[in-house]
Design a protein around this motif. Structure first.
Motif, PDB file in Angstrom:
ATOM      1  N   LYS A  51       0.827  -1.242  -0.467  1.00 48.48           N
ATOM      2  CA  LYS A  51      -0.258  -0.121  -0.329  1.00 48.48           C
ATOM      3  C   LYS A  51       0.837   1.025  -0.292  1.00 48.48           C
ATOM      4  CE  LYS A  51      -4.199   2.094   2.791  1.00 48.48           C
ATOM      5  NZ  LYS A  51      -4.605   1.934   3.284  1.00 48.48           N
ATOM      6  N   LEU A  52       2.008   1.268   0.147  1.00 44.17           N
ATOM      7  CA  LEU A  52       2.611   2.522   0.882  1.00 44.17           C
ATOM      8  C   LEU A  52       3.204   2.262  -0.293  1.00 44.17           C
ATOM      9  CD1 LEU A  52       4.236   2.242   4.708  1.00 44.17           C
ATOM     10  CD2 LEU A  52       2.775   4.022   3.676  1.00 44.17           C
ATOM     11  N   GLY A  53       3.826   1.860  -1.477  1.00 42.66           N
ATOM     12  CA  GLY A  53       4.657   1.460  -3.113  1.00 42.66           C
ATOM     13  C   GLY A  53       5.425   0.421  -2.868  1.00 42.66           C
ATOM     14  N   TYR A  54       5.935  -0.280  -1.923  1.00 43.23           N
ATOM     15  CA  TYR A  54       6.538  -1.094  -1.722  1.00 43.23           C
ATOM     16  C   TYR A  54       6.083  -2.372  -2.196  1.00 43.23           C
ATOM     17  CZ  TYR A  54       9.775   2.782   0.271  1.00 43.23           C
ATOM     18  OH  TYR A  54      10.420   3.690  -0.098  1.00 43.23           O
ATOM     19  N   ARG A  55       6.153  -3.017  -3.183  1.00 43.96           N
ATOM     20  CA  ARG A  55       5.688  -4.225  -4.117  1.00 43.96           C
ATOM     21  C   ARG A  55       6.473  -5.480  -4.248  1.00 43.96           C
ATOM     22  NH1 ARG A  55       4.031   0.086  -6.627  1.00 43.96           N
ATOM     23  NH2 ARG A  55       1.084   0.941  -6.244  1.00 43.96           N
ATOM     24  N   HIS A  56       7.853  -5.145  -4.191  1.00 46.80           N
ATOM     25  CA  HIS A  56       8.257  -6.192  -4.105  1.00 46.80           C
ATOM     26  C   HIS A  56       8.918  -6.244  -3.186  1.00 46.80           C
ATOM     27  CE1 HIS A  56       8.445  -5.208  -8.524  1.00 46.80           C
ATOM     28  NE2 HIS A  56       7.978  -3.958  -7.949  1.00 46.80           N
ATOM     29  N   ILE A  57       8.796  -7.597  -2.387  1.00 42.97           N
ATOM     30  CA  ILE A  57       9.385  -7.881  -1.210  1.00 42.97           C
ATOM     31  C   ILE A  57      10.535  -9.307  -1.122  1.00 42.97           C
ATOM     32  CG2 ILE A  57       7.955  -8.973   1.529  1.00 42.97           C
ATOM     33  CD1 ILE A  57       5.980  -6.704   0.447  1.00 42.97           C
ATOM     34  N   GLN A  58      11.358  -9.338  -1.047  1.00 44.08           N
ATOM     35  CA  GLN A  58      11.664 -11.106  -0.040  1.00 44.08           C
ATOM     36  C   GLN A  58      12.199 -10.823   1.152  1.00 44.08           C
ATOM     37  OE1 GLN A  58      12.114 -13.067  -2.631  1.00 44.08           O
ATOM     38  NE2 GLN A  58      11.644 -11.684  -3.974  1.00 44.08           N
ATOM     39  N   LEU A  59      11.410 -12.304   1.921  1.00 47.89           N
ATOM     40  CA  LEU A  59      11.662 -12.414   3.127  1.00 47.89           C
ATOM     41  C   LEU A  59      11.981 -13.770   3.657  1.00 47.89           C
ATOM     42  CD1 LEU A  59       7.715 -11.535   3.547  1.00 47.89           C
ATOM     43  CD2 LEU A  59       9.516 -10.174   4.080  1.00 47.89           C
ATOM     44  N   ASN A  60      13.256 -13.865   4.542  1.00 44.76           N
ATOM     45  CA  ASN A  60      13.625 -14.653   5.525  1.00 44.76           C
ATOM     46  C   ASN A  60      13.493 -14.716   6.378  1.00 44.76           C
ATOM     47  OD1 ASN A  60      14.941 -16.890   5.894  1.00 44.76           O
ATOM     48  ND2 ASN A  60      17.049 -15.991   5.526  1.00 44.76           N
ATOM     49  N   GLY A  61      11.804 -14.604   7.311  1.00 46.95           N
ATOM     50  CA  GLY A  61      11.576 -14.968   8.937  1.00 46.95           C
ATOM     51  C   GLY A  61      10.985 -16.002   9.584  1.00 46.95           C
ATOM     52  N   GLN A  62      10.741 -16.101  10.315  1.00 48.90           N
ATOM     53  CA  GLN A  62      10.923 -17.128  11.767  1.00 48.90           C
ATOM     54  C   GLN A  62       9.981 -16.601  12.809  1.00 48.90           C
ATOM     55  OE1 GLN A  62      15.359 -17.540  12.627  1.00 48.90           O
ATOM     56  NE2 GLN A  62      14.242 -18.765  14.806  1.00 48.90           N
ATOM     57  N   LYS A  63       9.389 -17.551  13.920  1.00 50.73           N
ATOM     58  CA  LYS A  63       8.505 -17.185  14.530  1.00 50.73           C
ATOM     59  C   LYS A  63       9.012 -16.492  15.766  1.00 50.73           C
ATOM     60  CE  LYS A  63       5.050 -18.614  17.319  1.00 50.73           C
ATOM     61  NZ  LYS A  63       4.089 -20.113  18.239  1.00 50.73           N
ATOM     62  N   GLY A  64       9.509 -15.627  16.226  1.00 51.57           N
ATOM     63  CA  GLY A  64       9.331 -14.250  17.797  1.00 51.57           C
ATOM     64  C   GLY A  64      10.706 -13.859  17.245  1.00 51.57           C
ATOM     65  N   TYR A  65      11.547 -14.429  16.234  1.00 56.53           N
ATOM     66  CA  TYR A  65      13.358 -14.595  17.000  1.00 56.53           C
ATOM     67  C   TYR A  65      13.813 -13.923  15.159  1.00 56.53           C
ATOM     68  CZ  TYR A  65      12.832 -16.781  21.059  1.00 56.53           C
ATOM     69  OH  TYR A  65      12.740 -17.841  22.540  1.00 56.53           O
ATOM     70  N   VAL A  68      14.812 -11.139   8.945  1.00 56.80           N
ATOM     71  CA  VAL A  68      15.794  -9.751   8.090  1.00 56.80           C
ATOM     72  C   VAL A  68      14.543 -10.280   6.667  1.00 56.80           C
ATOM     73  CG1 VAL A  68      17.680 -10.135   8.793  1.00 56.80           C
ATOM     74  CG2 VAL A  68      17.031 -11.943   6.323  1.00 56.80           C
ATOM     75  N   ALA A  69      14.384  -9.004   6.548  1.00 51.75           N
ATOM     76  CA  ALA A  69      13.486  -8.818   4.989  1.00 51.75           C
ATOM     77  C   ALA A  69      13.988  -7.578   4.516  1.00 51.75           C
ATOM     78  CB  ALA A  69      12.078  -8.256   5.020  1.00 51.75           C
ATOM     79  N   THR A  70      14.039  -7.876   3.148  1.00 56.41           N
ATOM     80  CA  THR A  70      13.699  -6.645   1.749  1.00 56.41           C
ATOM     81  C   THR A  70      12.693  -6.229   1.492  1.00 56.41           C
ATOM     82  OG1 THR A  70      16.378  -7.437   2.088  1.00 56.41           O
ATOM     83  CG2 THR A  70      15.194  -6.243   0.087  1.00 56.41           C
ATOM     84  N   VAL A  71      12.443  -4.869   1.238  1.00 55.59           N
ATOM     85  CA  VAL A  71      11.399  -4.639   0.624  1.00 55.59           C
ATOM     86  C   VAL A  71      11.736  -3.225  -0.682  1.00 55.59           C
ATOM     87  CG1 VAL A  71       9.972  -5.147   2.819  1.00 55.59           C
ATOM     88  CG2 VAL A  71      10.520  -2.933   2.238  1.00 55.59           C
ATOM     89  N   SER A  72      11.012  -2.879  -1.269  1.00 56.64           N
ATOM     90  CA  SER A  72      11.397  -1.877  -2.694  1.00 56.64           C
ATOM     91  C   SER A  72      10.615  -2.025  -3.607  1.00 56.64           C
ATOM     92  CB  SER A  72      12.255  -3.197  -3.552  1.00 56.64           C
ATOM     93  OG  SER A  72      12.981  -2.417  -4.473  1.00 56.64           O
ATOM     94  N   ARG A  73      10.801  -0.044  -4.075  1.00 58.53           N
ATOM     95  CA  ARG A  73       9.874   0.203  -5.515  1.00 58.53           C
ATOM     96  C   ARG A  73       9.871  -0.475  -6.394  1.00 58.53           C
ATOM     97  NH1 ARG A  73       9.459   6.614  -3.443  1.00 58.53           N
ATOM     98  NH2 ARG A  73      11.551   6.355  -3.608  1.00 58.53           N
ATOM     99  N   LEU A  74      11.486  -0.750  -6.138  1.00 59.77           N
ATOM    100  CA  LEU A  74      12.185  -1.089  -7.542  1.00 59.77           C
ATOM    101  C   LEU A  74      12.092  -2.759  -7.805  1.00 59.77           C
ATOM    102  CD1 LEU A  74      15.551   0.586  -7.659  1.00 59.77           C
ATOM    103  CD2 LEU A  74      13.328   1.316  -8.806  1.00 59.77           C
ATOM    104  N   PRO A  75      11.587  -3.292  -9.052  1.00 56.36           N
ATOM    105  CA  PRO A  75      11.668  -5.072  -9.459  1.00 56.36           C
ATOM    106  C   PRO A  75      13.379  -5.196  -8.966  1.00 56.36           C
ATOM    107  CG  PRO A  75      11.058  -4.132 -11.394  1.00 56.36           C
ATOM    108  CD  PRO A  75      11.643  -3.174 -10.461  1.00 56.36           C
ATOM    109  N   LEU A  76      12.243  -7.049  -7.495  1.00 51.57           N
ATOM    110  CA  LEU A  76      13.647  -6.887  -6.867  1.00 51.57           C
ATOM    111  C   LEU A  76      13.448  -8.541  -7.263  1.00 51.57           C
ATOM    112  CD1 LEU A  76      15.208  -6.400  -3.860  1.00 51.57           C
ATOM    113  CD2 LEU A  76      13.210  -6.584  -2.833  1.00 51.57           C
TER     114      LEU A  76
END
Length: 266
Positions: A51-65, A68-76
């Motif tokens: 919604k804020l314009g950061y449509r390109h998102i790549q994630l490496n997450g886990q519960k509670g701890y 990392v995440a990288t979000v971008s306005r440019l194709p990612l």
């Protein structure tokens, strides 16, 4: 090469999404790298970022701890999610964006904090940190002719005497011990990385990105450390226009103990 990139240990992205929104609206980086997101990928607030314009998102997450995440306005594009020390901690993600016909690889890191006791023989967390640093030697800039590389994140080490409020007081405190500093400098030298923050802000000047929650008045006491970093391959260093450490964000409502760091290339 017009690119504005930011790094921020957010200390729970869902809890602090209002702060992230404020930051994105006010500073509008092209790419934002977050650490300590503390949520699995399926619970990341992707809709809010889009919604804020950061449509390109790549994630490496886990519960509670961690996380990392990288979000971008440019194709990612996703390059890699690297595991370190044979553990499942989500502490790294590398992505790439195309900027003015050049491929820019972005490594987003969250290095282990290391616990309280700076002795690897009695503190497994500190041993993990040192082992993690050794494995970081494998992460080096791309050698492709049409590619550049940026490394950002909470590296949890303040290497210079001016990166801490008191070199003498913190010399035996985890994040500023000689063995950690040596490890980080070795990673930097192995990859030929340029410390962009200190390229723009002279090493003679105090520079902090983190202030403890334990301080009654963090601003007045100013007992900070520079734990967050932005490095690049040597070819990008001449394109750096400015670096900004958003100190004011430490005083926002329900803040992270880290603040955003922004690098602007042109």
């Amino acid at each position: 090469m017009p690119l504005k990139i930011a790094t921020w240990n957010i200390n729970s992205v869902r809890l602090r999404m209002p702060l992230v929104q404020r930051f994105l609206e006010e500073h509008q980086p092209d790419v934002l790298c977050l650490q300590e997101t503390k949520c699995p990928d399926d619970q990341f607030p992707s809709a809010a970022f889009r919604k804020l314009g950061y449509r390109h998102i790549q994630l490496n997450g886990q519960k509670g701890y961690h996380g990392v995440a990288t979000v971008s306005r440019l194709p990612l594009e996703l390059v890699e999610k690297r595991s370190f020390c044979n553990m499942e901690d989500c502490r790294h993600i590398s992505t790439s964006v195309n900027v003015a016909g050049r491929n820019v690889v972005i490594h987003n890191f969250y290095v282990p904090a290391g616990g309280d006791e700076p002795d690897p023989e009695i503190n497994p967390k500190f041993r993990h940190k040192l082992d993690f640093l050794r494995e970081m030697h494998l992460v080096v800039p791309s050698q492709a002719a049409d590619s550049s590389t940026i490394l950002v994140g909470d590296l949890n080490i303040a290497p210079l005497e001016t990166d801490v409020w008191s070199h003498k007081a913190l010399l035996n405190i985890v994040s500023h011990t000689p063995v950690e500093i040596e490890g980080l400098k070795s990673v930097q030298a192995r990859g030929g990385w340029v410390d962009l923050m200190r390229q723009h802000i002279p090493p003679s000047e105090k520079l902090f990105t983190w202030w403890s929650y334990r301080a009654r008045d963090w601003d007045a006491s100013d007992k900070g450390r520079r734990l967050d970093h932005i490095w690049s391959s040597p070819d990008l260093a001449p394109a750096l226009e400015r670096v900004e450490v958003l100190r004011d964000a430490r005083g926002w409502d329900r803040p992270s103990d880290h603040v955003p760091v922004i690098a602007q290339f042109g």
